[in-house]
Design a protein around this motif. Structure first.
Motif, mmCIF file in Angstrom:
data_model
loop_
_atom_site.group_PDB
_atom_site.id
_atom_site.type_symbol
_atom_site.label_atom_id
_atom_site.label_comp_id
_atom_site.label_asym_id
_atom_site.label_seq_id
_atom_site.Cartn_x
_atom_site.Cartn_y
_atom_site.Cartn_z
ATOM 1 N N ILE A 184 43.262 -31.074 129.378
ATOM 2 C CA ILE A 184 43.598 -29.732 128.886
ATOM 3 C C ILE A 184 44.878 -29.228 129.542
ATOM 4 O O ILE A 184 45.756 -28.661 128.878
ATOM 5 C CB ILE A 184 42.422 -28.764 129.147
ATOM 6 N N SER A 185 45.003 -29.447 130.854
ATOM 7 C CA SER A 185 46.219 -29.025 131.564
ATOM 8 C C SER A 185 47.447 -29.749 131.033
ATOM 9 O O SER A 185 48.508 -29.139 130.839
ATOM 10 C CB SER A 185 46.068 -29.284 133.065
ATOM 11 N N THR A 186 47.309 -31.055 130.775
ATOM 12 C CA THR A 186 48.434 -31.825 130.239
ATOM 13 C C THR A 186 48.826 -31.331 128.857
ATOM 14 O O THR A 186 50.020 -31.200 128.536
ATOM 15 C CB THR A 186 48.067 -33.312 130.188
ATOM 16 N N TRP A 187 47.838 -31.056 128.025
ATOM 17 C CA TRP A 187 48.116 -30.568 126.671
ATOM 18 C C TRP A 187 48.842 -29.228 126.711
ATOM 19 O O TRP A 187 49.797 -28.996 125.958
ATOM 20 C CB TRP A 187 46.810 -30.445 125.894
ATOM 21 N N ILE A 188 48.396 -28.331 127.600
ATOM 22 C CA ILE A 188 49.065 -27.026 127.711
ATOM 23 C C ILE A 188 50.490 -27.196 128.215
ATOM 24 O O ILE A 188 51.434 -26.560 127.715
ATOM 25 C CB ILE A 188 48.252 -26.097 128.642
ATOM 26 N N SER A 189 50.679 -28.074 129.195
ATOM 27 C CA SER A 189 52.024 -28.295 129.746
ATOM 28 C C SER A 189 52.972 -28.846 128.700
ATOM 29 O O SER A 189 54.162 -28.507 128.678
ATOM 30 C CB SER A 189 51.949 -29.260 130.933
ATOM 31 N N GLU A 190 52.467 -29.704 127.824
ATOM 32 C CA GLU A 190 53.318 -30.275 126.781
ATOM 33 C C GLU A 190 53.817 -29.231 125.792
ATOM 34 O O GLU A 190 54.851 -29.445 125.146
ATOM 35 C CB GLU A 190 52.559 -31.374 126.036
ATOM 36 N N HIS A 191 53.089 -28.139 125.650
ATOM 37 C CA HIS A 191 53.466 -27.111 124.679
ATOM 38 C C HIS A 191 54.194 -25.939 125.324
ATOM 39 O O HIS A 191 54.476 -24.938 124.646
ATOM 40 C CB HIS A 191 52.225 -26.596 123.936
ATOM 41 N N LEU A 192 54.467 -26.038 126.618
ATOM 42 C CA LEU A 192 55.249 -25.011 127.286
ATOM 43 C C LEU A 192 56.699 -25.470 127.417
ATOM 44 O O LEU A 192 56.974 -26.675 127.411
ATOM 45 C CB LEU A 192 54.674 -24.726 128.682
ATOM 46 N N PRO A 193 57.628 -24.533 127.534
ATOM 47 C CA PRO A 193 59.032 -24.942 127.734
ATOM 48 C C PRO A 193 59.184 -25.754 129.018
ATOM 49 O O PRO A 193 58.437 -25.574 129.982
ATOM 50 C CB PRO A 193 59.769 -23.592 127.839
#
Length: 360
Positions: A183-192
Motif C-alpha cells: 500500500i505504501s509503495t502504491w501511494i508513493s508511485e502516485h505522488l510527485p
C-alpha cells in the motif's frame, strides 16, 4: 494589503512541494468530513492497523518473518477484541441496568436529604426552593427517561452497525497489516517525485501521532484496570462502569478527570454517605489521578509534542464538535498535525528553495 498577501503566498506556495502538501491536506480533510460516516469501517481499520504496526515492526526486529509477525499481532488483536466484547462489555452493561434500576431509590434518598436542609439551614434555604428544585429534577428525569426509551427503540440499526464493524474491521486490519508495504509503495508511485516537504511533515507527524495514540490507548487500559481493581477492593458499587468512565476520561486532559469525579463521588455518597468509606474512596481516586498525571503520562508521552492547555481545549472543542467521540479521541493528534505543518512548512519551503538554488 495586496502586497502583504502576495508576500505571504510567495513564502508558503512558491515551491511546488508546498502546493502538493496543501492539496494532500485539503483532500484528506475533505474525504474525512464529507465521507467519514460512510468510510467509518475503513477508517477504523486503518487506525487500528496503524496502532498495531509498531508491534509488527518490533517482532520483525526480533527476526520474525513478516507474515508470522502479522499473524501474531492479529491474533493478539482478536484476543483483545474477544475480551472486550465477551467480558468487559457484558459486565458494564449489567451494571448500567442495575444502576437504572436503582435510580428511583437514589432519587428518593436524595429528595429526603434535600427536604431536611430547610430545618438545618433555615437562613440559607427555604422549603419552597427545595420543592422547586425537586420538581425541576423530576421533570429532567422524565425527559431523560423518554430519551432513553427513544434510544432503545432505535438500537436495532446500531446493533446492525456493530455487527458490520465486528466483521469488516478485523478483516481490514489484517489486510492493512499484511500488505502495508504494498500500500505504501502504491501511494508513493502516485505522488510527485519531488516531495521533500511532504516527507518531512509526514515523518514528524507520524512519530508524534504514533507515540500519542499508542500511549493514550495504553493509558486508558492501565487507568481503567487500576481503577477497577481499587474500586473492587473497596467494594464500590458499579466498579466496572466507573472504571470505564475513569479510563475514558483521560481522553480529555484537565476536563476529563474533573468530570469523572462527579459520578465517582455520587456513587460513593449514595452508597456510604459522608462516612469514612466515602473519604477513603475519594482519596484513592485522587491518588489514581495524581499517579496518572505525574508518573504514567510523562513515561508514555515523553516523546510527544507539548501543546499548550488552551490549544488542547480548543482542539477538543473543535474536533469533538465535528466528529463526536472520535473527534475528541483524535483532537490532540490532529492538533499535533496542525502544529507540525506550521513548524515544518516554512522550514521545508526554504530548504527546498535553497536546494533548488544550489543544484542550479
Amino acid at each position: 494589503m495586496i502586497k502583504v498577501f502576495q508576500s505571504w503566498m510567495h513564502r508558503y506556495f512558491s515551491d511546488e512541494e508546498a502546493v502538493v502538501l496543501a492539496v494532500l491536506l485539503l483532500l484528506g480533510f475533505t474525504v474525512i468530513i464529507g465521507f467519514g460516516g460512510k468510510l467509518a469501517p475503513l477508517l477504523t481499520g486503518l487506525v487500528l492497523a496503524y496502532l498495531l504496526q509498531g508491534l509488527v515492526q518490533q517482532l520483525k526486529r526480533w527476526n520474525l518473518p513478516h507474515w508470522l509477525a502479522v499473524w501474531a499481532v492479529f491474533m493478539l488483536f482478536l484476543g483483545g477484541l474477544a475480551t472486550l466484547f465477551g467480558v468487559v462489555v457484558p459486565l458494564v452493561w449489567k451494571q448500567i441496568i442495575n444502576l437504572f434500576n436503582e435510580l428511583p431509590r437514589m432519587l428518593a434518598e436524595w429528595q429526603n436529604l434535600l427536604m431536611h436542609l430547610p430545618e438545618r439551614y433555615p437562613a440559607f434555604i427555604s422549603e419552597e426552593q427545595i420543592e422547586r428544585l425537586v420538581r425541576s429534577a423530576n421533570a429532567e428525569a422524565g425527559q431523560f427517561g423518554q430519551w432513553l426509551l427513544s434510544q432503545s427503540l432505535a438500537s436495532l440499526p446500531m446493533l446492525m452497525n456493530i455487527l458490520i464493524y465486528l466483521v469488516l474491521v478485523p478483516i481490514l486490519v489484517f489486510f492493512f497489516l499484511m500488505d502495508s508495504q504494498k500500500i505504501s509503495t502504491w501511494i508513493s508511485e502516485h505522488l510527485p517525485r519531488r516531495r521533500r516537504l511532504v516527507t518531512v511533515v509526514w515523518e514528524e507527524v507520524n512519530l508524534q501521532i504514533a507515540n500519542y495514540i499508542r500511549g493514550k490507548v495504553i493509558e486508558i487500559i492501565i487507568v481503567g484496570a487500576v481503577t477497577y481493581v481499587c474500586f473492587t477492593v473497596l467494594n464500590v458499587n458499579y466498579a466496572a462502569l466507573l472504571a470505564v468512565l475513569v479510563g475514558l476520561s483521560v481522553l480529555v486532559p484537565y476536563i476529563g478527570a474533573a468530570v469523572a469525579t462527579i459520578p465517582v463521588a455520587l456513587i460513593g455518597l449514595f452508597q456510604w454517605g459522608l462516612g469514612s468509606e466515602f473519604m477513603v474512596l475519594m482519596v484513592v481516586y485522587a491518588v489514581i489521578q495524581a499517579l496518572d498525571g505525574n508518573v504514567l503520562v510523562p513515561v508514555l508521552f515523553s516523546e510527544a509534542v507539548n501543546l499548550h492547555p488552551i490549544a488542547i481545549i480548543a482542539a477538543v472543542l473543535i474536533f469533538g464538535g465535528l466528529w463526536g467521540f472520535w473527534g475528541v479521541f483524535f483532537a490532540i493528534p490532529l492538533a499535533t498535525l496542525f502544529k507540525a505543518v506550521l513548524y515544518a512548512w516554512p522550514r521545508g519551503v526554504e530548504a527546498a528553495v535553497e536546494t533548488a538554488d544550489s543544484s542550479s
